[in-house]
Write an enzyme that holds these catalytic residues in place. Structure first.
Site, PDB file in Angstrom:
ATOM      1  N   CYS A   1      -3.774  -3.746   4.375  1.00  0.00           N
ATOM      2  CA  CYS A   1      -2.835  -4.742   4.913  1.00  0.00           C
ATOM      3  C   CYS A   1      -3.221  -6.180   4.586  1.00  0.00           C
ATOM      4  CB  CYS A   1      -2.708  -4.575   6.425  1.00  0.00           C
ATOM      5  SG  CYS A   1      -2.222  -2.910   6.905  1.00  0.00           S
TER       6      CYS A   1
ATOM      7  N   SER B   1      -7.646  -2.409   6.251  1.00  0.00           N
ATOM      8  CA  SER B   1      -8.637  -1.338   6.422  1.00  0.00           C
ATOM      9  C   SER B   1      -9.402  -1.138   5.130  1.00  0.00           C
ATOM     10  CB  SER B   1      -7.939  -0.038   6.809  1.00  0.00           C
ATOM     11  OG  SER B   1      -7.430  -0.135   8.110  1.00  0.00           O
TER      12      SER B   1
ATOM     13  N   GLU C   1       0.851  -1.189   0.000  1.00  0.00           N
ATOM     14  CA  GLU C   1       0.000   0.000   0.000  1.00  0.00           C
ATOM     15  C   GLU C   1       0.889   1.243   0.000  1.00  0.00           C
ATOM     16  OE1 GLU C   1      -2.329   0.403   3.759  1.00  0.00           O
ATOM     17  OE2 GLU C   1      -1.583  -1.598   4.185  1.00  0.00           O
TER      18      GLU C   1
ATOM     19  N   HIS D   1      -3.053 -10.114  11.978  1.00  0.00           N
ATOM     20  CA  HIS D   1      -2.487  -8.866  11.464  1.00  0.00           C
ATOM     21  C   HIS D   1      -2.121  -8.016  12.686  1.00  0.00           C
ATOM     22  CE1 HIS D   1      -1.769  -5.100   9.632  1.00  0.00           C
ATOM     23  NE2 HIS D   1      -2.880  -4.543  10.065  1.00  0.00           N
TER      24      HIS D   1
HETATM   25  N1  COA Z   1       0.765   3.132  30.403  1.00  0.00           N
HETATM   26  C1  COA Z   1       0.149   2.034  29.908  1.00  0.00           C
HETATM   27  N2  COA Z   1      -0.741   2.085  28.868  1.00  0.00           N
HETATM   28  C2  COA Z   1      -0.970   3.296  28.304  1.00  0.00           C
HETATM   29  C3  COA Z   1      -0.360   4.475  28.761  1.00  0.00           C
HETATM   30  C4  COA Z   1       0.556   4.361  29.871  1.00  0.00           C
HETATM   31  N3  COA Z   1       1.190   5.419  30.359  1.00  0.00           N
HETATM   32  N4  COA Z   1      -0.792   5.519  28.013  1.00  0.00           N
HETATM   33  C5  COA Z   1      -1.659   5.014  27.115  1.00  0.00           C
HETATM   34  N5  COA Z   1      -1.770   3.664  27.291  1.00  0.00           N
HETATM   35  C6  COA Z   1      -2.571   2.725  26.517  1.00  0.00           C
HETATM   36  C7  COA Z   1      -3.983   3.223  26.270  1.00  0.00           C
HETATM   37  O1  COA Z   1      -4.839   2.902  27.365  1.00  0.00           O
HETATM   38  C8  COA Z   1      -4.340   2.471  24.994  1.00  0.00           C
HETATM   39  O2  COA Z   1      -4.648   1.122  25.302  1.00  0.00           O
HETATM   40  P1  COA Z   1      -6.176   0.596  25.202  1.00  0.00           P
HETATM   41  O3  COA Z   1      -6.645   0.894  23.803  1.00  0.00           O
HETATM   42  O4  COA Z   1      -6.071  -0.853  25.475  1.00  0.00           O
HETATM   43  O5  COA Z   1      -6.941   1.385  26.213  1.00  0.00           O
HETATM   44  C9  COA Z   1      -3.018   2.422  24.237  1.00  0.00           C
HETATM   45  O6  COA Z   1      -2.004   2.648  25.220  1.00  0.00           O
HETATM   46  C10 COA Z   1      -2.883   3.490  23.158  1.00  0.00           C
HETATM   47  O7  COA Z   1      -3.146   4.744  23.751  1.00  0.00           O
HETATM   48  P2  COA Z   1      -4.109   5.798  23.065  1.00  0.00           P
HETATM   49  O8  COA Z   1      -4.225   6.978  23.951  1.00  0.00           O
HETATM   50  O9  COA Z   1      -5.379   5.137  22.630  1.00  0.00           O
HETATM   51  O10 COA Z   1      -3.226   6.147  21.786  1.00  0.00           O
HETATM   52  P3  COA Z   1      -3.508   7.129  20.621  1.00  0.00           P
HETATM   53  O11 COA Z   1      -4.718   7.952  20.844  1.00  0.00           O
HETATM   54  O12 COA Z   1      -2.247   7.861  20.386  1.00  0.00           O
HETATM   55  O13 COA Z   1      -3.836   6.202  19.342  1.00  0.00           O
HETATM   56  C11 COA Z   1      -4.064   4.450  17.793  1.00  0.00           C
HETATM   57  C12 COA Z   1      -3.720   4.815  19.235  1.00  0.00           C
HETATM   58  C13 COA Z   1      -3.984   2.944  17.595  1.00  0.00           C
HETATM   59  C14 COA Z   1      -5.492   4.910  17.475  1.00  0.00           C
HETATM   60  C15 COA Z   1      -3.065   5.164  16.845  1.00  0.00           C
HETATM   61  O14 COA Z   1      -1.777   4.689  17.098  1.00  0.00           O
HETATM   62  C16 COA Z   1      -3.377   5.011  15.375  1.00  0.00           C
HETATM   63  O15 COA Z   1      -4.145   5.767  14.805  1.00  0.00           O
HETATM   64  N6  COA Z   1      -2.727   4.025  14.706  1.00  0.00           N
HETATM   65  C17 COA Z   1      -2.873   3.809  13.269  1.00  0.00           C
HETATM   66  C18 COA Z   1      -4.086   3.016  12.875  1.00  0.00           C
HETATM   67  C19 COA Z   1      -4.015   1.587  13.328  1.00  0.00           C
HETATM   68  O16 COA Z   1      -2.963   1.017  13.496  1.00  0.00           O
HETATM   69  N7  COA Z   1      -5.191   0.963  13.500  1.00  0.00           N
HETATM   70  C20 COA Z   1      -5.295  -0.426  13.926  1.00  0.00           C
HETATM   71  C21 COA Z   1      -6.201  -1.224  13.056  1.00  0.00           C
HETATM   72  S1  COA Z   1      -5.489  -1.546  11.493  1.00  0.00           S
END
Ligand code: COA
Length: 447
Positions: free
Chosen positions: A122, A366, A85, A246
């Site tokens: 993916c 996705s 991709e 994945h």
């Molecule tokens: N200690 C332990 N865990 C922590 C933490 C800390 N200090 N701070 C945050 N976390 C955890 C959160 O609770 C969360 O876990 P949970 O979802 O089980 O609750 C995780 O870490 C990620 O934190 P979050 O605040 O949700 O991260 P983010 O808002 O920066 O975004 C994604 C996370 C995945 C949405 C982001 O990385 C993203 O957009 N990724 C690309 C898209 C993707 O990969 N999608 C997946 C499907 S293909």
């Protein structure tokens, strides 16, 4: 249609040669607690391509190693399918570039090999395996094997939440009759719907609704499991020795694994044996509305993942698949194939005999589509896996500082003009060496 055994005969990977430490280098600059990365997302580091690397060099390097190790010549390959991709051309497929690279180092050519490029986020790597599988099962391969290369540079725009999950690397797989590694089953399940969770409408970096993409992953995976069970029968709790998912980041797999286990143990002795400790799973008919049912299910799942039974299952079946991902980040099309490789490596290290055991491979892209199928581990798997040089590759990476990371991101951003020196010295590999007069990319092999 033949009934020949078809599957993955050999597998190799090539990681981007730069390493960004997420907890030590990235988190402090982003003002984040390092535990968000190591505990929340489950990631320690990302791989990035050096200045002379891209999806072609990484894919060609993985394919070169695979062909050399298996003693193959171009005439042994009847098709080259590249899943990506991160393509940089709307017409000319990456597989032609990779074939051109390989022709620089092997005698003969790939003129009689069918070449293509697969796109569906993916899940396209798994779809390419499918295409190869169907081609061989249809008896159209004339005794030749298929080369499938899943290669991506998973970069997000700076300051996008996805920046935490970046990665770059390629996986090359040989799909053949009587495979040495895994035989692929005929039964498959799909969960597919028109979704807007992650897309690149003619742009390099994705538009992402990260939270939604997590929900869509789980919803489509659930559909795929149900579809799979409609042809293969109900999945039993210990049916799969490993469940490679994945893996955009290991935290995503932690969520998917909990739902998978809950589904697998429903109406089984395992659910019964846990009933005294955490109760039985809520059933929808006992609730007046969906919201109350889903809340009760969520509470049950929270209790379930705290049980010893779940921890034991997760440690055996899921955790081994995450060993590599934790240190490289998301490789998009390659990531589920890295998970399979990772699980098999751990089994080899721990002396677990997987011959004849089943793997449940759960892919997702996705946009969105999930696919589930089973694979049977073949007698040659230990010899195949023993020849991988994953640790050597990961350890040889150059650790970049945050300032270097910013430069590297710009080097691979098509909108930026940069002049950055390489960080590592290429040796025995393909390198990108600039553009030709029609805007084509040019590659050479460095001894
Ligand atoms: N200690 C332990 N865990 C922590 C933490 C800390 N200090 N701070 C945050 N976390 C955890 C959160 O609770 C969360 O876990 P949970 O979802 O089980 O609750 C995780 O870490 C990620 O934190 P979050 O605040 O949700 O991260 P983010 O808002 O920066 O975004 C994604 C996370 C995945 C949405 C982001 O990385 C993203 O957009 N990724 C690309 C898209 C993707 O990969 N999608 C997946 C499907 S293909």
């Amino acid at each position: 249609m033949s009934d020949t055994s078809v599957g993955i005969d050999a597998i190799e990977m090539h990681t981007g040669k730069l390493r960004l430490d997420l907890a030590e280098t990235f988190a402090p600059k982003m003002g984040d607690d390092p535990a968000k990365y190591t505990k929340g997302l489950g990631l320690y580091a990302s791989s990035f391509p050096d200045t002379y690397e891209d999806i072609v060099t990484m894919g060609a390097n993985a394919a070169h190693r695979l062909m050399a190790r298996k003693g193959l010549e171009p005439e042994d390959i009847g098709r080259i399918d590249v899943a990506t991709e991160s393509a940089f051309d709307q017409s000319k497929p990456v597989s032609t570039y990779i074939a051109g690279c390989l022709e620089q180092v092997f005698d003969g050519d790939f003129h009689h090999a069918n070449k293509g490029e697969r796109k569906f986020a993916c899940v396209a790597g798994t779809q390419s395996i499918d295409d190869a599988y169907n081609w061989i099962r249809a008896g159209r391969n004339r005794g030749r094997a298929a080369l499938v290369v899943a290669t991506d540079t998973a970069l997000y725009a700076r300051d996008d939440p996805g920046e935490a999950t970046q990665g770059a690397g390629a996986v090359a797989m040989l799909i053949d009759e009587d495979p040495d590694l895994v035989e692929i089953s005929n039964a498959q399940g799909y969960g597919s719907a028109d979704e807007t969770d992650f897309l690149k409408p003619n742009q390099q970096f994705p538009s992402v609704d990260g939270k939604r993409s997590v929900q869509v992953y789980l919803a489509r995976m659930r559909e795929a499991v149900i579809d799979y069970e409609s042809v293969a029968g109900k999945i039993q709790p210990d049916e799969f020795a490993l469940l490679p998912f994945h893996t955009p980041f290991p935290g995503m797999v932690r969520k998917a694994a909990a739902l998978a286990y809950r589904h697998m143990i429903r109406d089984t002795e395992v659910e019964e044996s846990l009933a005294d400790e955490i109760g039985r799973q809520p059933r929808p008919e006992a609730f007046d509305d969906d919201g109350a049912y889903l809340d009760a299910m969520g509470e049950y799942t929270d209790r379930l993942v705290e049980t010893d039974a779940y921890a034991d299952w997760y440690e055996r079946v899921v955790d081994p698949t995450l060993d590599i991902s934790r240190h490289v980040g998301n490789w998009y099309t390659g990531s589920v194939h890295v998970a399979r490789m990772s699980g098999l490596r751990r089994a080899l290290d721990e002396g677990i005999d997987l011959t004849g055991r089943q793997l449940g491979v759960a892919s997702y892209g996705s946009g969105a589509q999930a696919e589930v199928h089973a694979e049977t581990v073949q007698p040659g798997w230990e010899e195949e896996i023993a020849q991988l040089n994953v640790d050597e590759q990961l350890e040889a990476r150059y650790d970049i500082s945050f300032a270097e990371y910013e430069l590297v991101h710009d080097v691979h951003n098509y909108d930026e003009e940069t002049d950055v020196e390489e960080f590592t010295t290429p040796s025995e590999e393909f390198v990108f060496e600039g553009w030709g007069r029609m805007g084509e990319r040019k590659y050479s092999y460095v001894d």
